[in-house]
Design a protein around this motif. Structure first.
Motif, PDB file in Angstrom:
ATOM      1  N   SER A 148       6.703  -7.073   4.085  1.00  0.00           N
ATOM      2  CA  SER A 148       5.268  -6.790   4.049  1.00  0.00           C
ATOM      3  C   SER A 148       4.739  -6.662   2.619  1.00  0.00           C
ATOM      4  O   SER A 148       3.527  -6.661   2.413  1.00  0.00           O
ATOM      5  N   GLU A 149       5.613  -6.569   1.661  1.00  0.00           N
ATOM      6  CA  GLU A 149       5.186  -6.420   0.267  1.00  0.00           C
ATOM      7  C   GLU A 149       4.907  -7.781  -0.357  1.00  0.00           C
ATOM      8  O   GLU A 149       5.464  -8.796   0.046  1.00  0.00           O
ATOM      9  N   SER A 150       4.069  -7.783  -1.378  1.00  0.00           N
ATOM     10  CA  SER A 150       3.778  -9.001  -2.125  1.00  0.00           C
ATOM     11  C   SER A 150       4.244  -8.817  -3.567  1.00  0.00           C
ATOM     12  O   SER A 150       4.466  -7.701  -4.024  1.00  0.00           O
ATOM     13  N   PHE A 151       4.388  -9.926  -4.253  1.00  0.00           N
ATOM     14  CA  PHE A 151       4.835  -9.853  -5.645  1.00  0.00           C
ATOM     15  C   PHE A 151       3.751  -9.224  -6.501  1.00  0.00           C
ATOM     16  O   PHE A 151       2.572  -9.521  -6.359  1.00  0.00           O
ATOM     17  N   THR A 177       0.813  -1.218   0.000  1.00  0.00           N
ATOM     18  CA  THR A 177       0.000   0.000   0.000  1.00  0.00           C
ATOM     19  C   THR A 177       0.845   1.266   0.000  1.00  0.00           C
ATOM     20  O   THR A 177       0.399   2.315  -0.457  1.00  0.00           O
ATOM     21  N   THR A 178       2.073   1.181   0.513  1.00  0.00           N
ATOM     22  CA  THR A 178       2.909   2.389   0.619  1.00  0.00           C
ATOM     23  C   THR A 178       4.167   2.341  -0.231  1.00  0.00           C
ATOM     24  O   THR A 178       4.932   3.301  -0.229  1.00  0.00           O
ATOM     25  N   SER A 179       4.428   1.240  -0.939  1.00  0.00           N
ATOM     26  CA  SER A 179       5.667   1.179  -1.717  1.00  0.00           C
ATOM     27  C   SER A 179       5.523   0.233  -2.899  1.00  0.00           C
ATOM     28  O   SER A 179       4.605  -0.587  -2.962  1.00  0.00           O
ATOM     29  N   SER A 180       6.450   0.380  -3.818  1.00  0.00           N
ATOM     30  CA  SER A 180       6.532  -0.522  -4.963  1.00  0.00           C
ATOM     31  C   SER A 180       7.999  -0.661  -5.356  1.00  0.00           C
ATOM     32  O   SER A 180       8.794   0.254  -5.167  1.00  0.00           O
ATOM     33  N   SER A 181       8.326  -1.815  -5.894  1.00  0.00           N
ATOM     34  CA  SER A 181       9.703  -2.082  -6.297  1.00  0.00           C
ATOM     35  C   SER A 181       9.695  -2.735  -7.669  1.00  0.00           C
ATOM     36  O   SER A 181       8.789  -3.475  -8.011  1.00  0.00           O
ATOM     37  N   LEU A 231      12.807  -3.587 -11.080  1.00  0.00           N
ATOM     38  CA  LEU A 231      14.212  -3.889 -11.334  1.00  0.00           C
ATOM     39  C   LEU A 231      15.094  -2.657 -11.256  1.00  0.00           C
ATOM     40  O   LEU A 231      16.309  -2.773 -11.143  1.00  0.00           O
ATOM     41  N   TRP A 232      14.500  -1.482 -11.308  1.00  0.00           N
ATOM     42  CA  TRP A 232      15.284  -0.261 -11.417  1.00  0.00           C
ATOM     43  C   TRP A 232      15.205   0.605 -10.168  1.00  0.00           C
ATOM     44  O   TRP A 232      16.176   1.257  -9.811  1.00  0.00           O
ATOM     45  N   TYR A 233      14.055   0.639  -9.483  1.00  0.00           N
ATOM     46  CA  TYR A 233      13.876   1.502  -8.314  1.00  0.00           C
ATOM     47  C   TYR A 233      13.069   0.793  -7.236  1.00  0.00           C
ATOM     48  O   TYR A 233      12.230  -0.042  -7.519  1.00  0.00           O
ATOM     49  N   ASN A 234      13.327   1.199  -6.001  1.00  0.00           N
ATOM     50  CA  ASN A 234      12.575   0.763  -4.834  1.00  0.00           C
ATOM     51  C   ASN A 234      11.974   2.020  -4.233  1.00  0.00           C
ATOM     52  O   ASN A 234      12.675   2.800  -3.589  1.00  0.00           O
ATOM     53  N   CYS A 235      10.684   2.247  -4.445  1.00  0.00           N
ATOM     54  CA  CYS A 235      10.039   3.503  -4.067  1.00  0.00           C
ATOM     55  C   CYS A 235       9.073   3.300  -2.903  1.00  0.00           C
ATOM     56  O   CYS A 235       8.400   2.282  -2.817  1.00  0.00           O
ATOM     57  N   SER A 236       8.995   4.317  -2.028  1.00  0.00           N
ATOM     58  CA  SER A 236       8.036   4.295  -0.931  1.00  0.00           C
ATOM     59  C   SER A 236       7.369   5.652  -0.822  1.00  0.00           C
ATOM     60  O   SER A 236       7.933   6.671  -1.209  1.00  0.00           O
TER      61      SER A 236
END
Length: 156
Positions: free
Chosen positions: A125-128, A32-36, A38-43
């Motif tokens: 806490s993240e899912s694929f 809900t608060t982040s996404s990742s 291959l290039w960036y890991n954003c929150s």
């Protein structure tokens, strides 16, 4: 025979599109608060914060094999059209099939590396996400496409 060739080209283009989308889209892991990807890991905890994907050697390996899978699949499509017009009657599309099988093995390797190593980079806490799933869908489709090319004979 024309319908078979159109079906094979459609499958190949579908695999190529899946590879492009799975490599480019920012949804390999999501919460809900982040996404990742291959290039960036954003929150988005208060402020939008992105870390580049070059924080680990393993993510660079995933980036490399996913790009290689796109290159090999694209070269396979070009080789198919070249061999379609230059191959002798009764010949098989071995080179095209080999390149497509390599593309499938590269995408499988990238997805496996990401699966094993992502807990180091991505919060648990993240899912694929859907791009990760598309990469896994592209693997068997590319493998099937490559095997079809190896079996396929040129007829007039």
């Amino acid at each position: 025979m024309l319908i078979l060739l159109c079906g094979i080209v459609f499958l190949h283009v579908a695999v190529l599109a899946l590879l492009f989308v799975s490599t480019i889209v920012s949804a390999w892991t999501v919460s809900t608060t982040s996404s990742s990807d291959l290039w960036y890991n954003c929150s988005t905890n208060g402020a939008y914060n992105c870390q580049p994907g070059s924080t680990g050697v393993w993510i660079q390996a995933v980036q490399a094999v996913m790009i290689l899978s796109i290159i090999f699949s694209f070269l396979s499509l070009i080789l198919f059209f070249c061999q379609l017009f230059t191959l002798q009657k009764g010949g098989r599309f071995f080179l095209t099939g080999a390149f497509q099988i390599f593309a499938s093995l590269f995408v499988m390797s990238g997805a496996i590396i990401y699966t094993v190593m992502s807990p180091e980079w991505v919060p648990p806490s993240e899912s694929f996400g859907f791009a990760y799933i598309l990469a896994w869908v592209a693997f068997p489709l590319a493998l099937i496409s490559g095997l079809i090319y190896v079996i396929l004979r040129k007829r007039e």
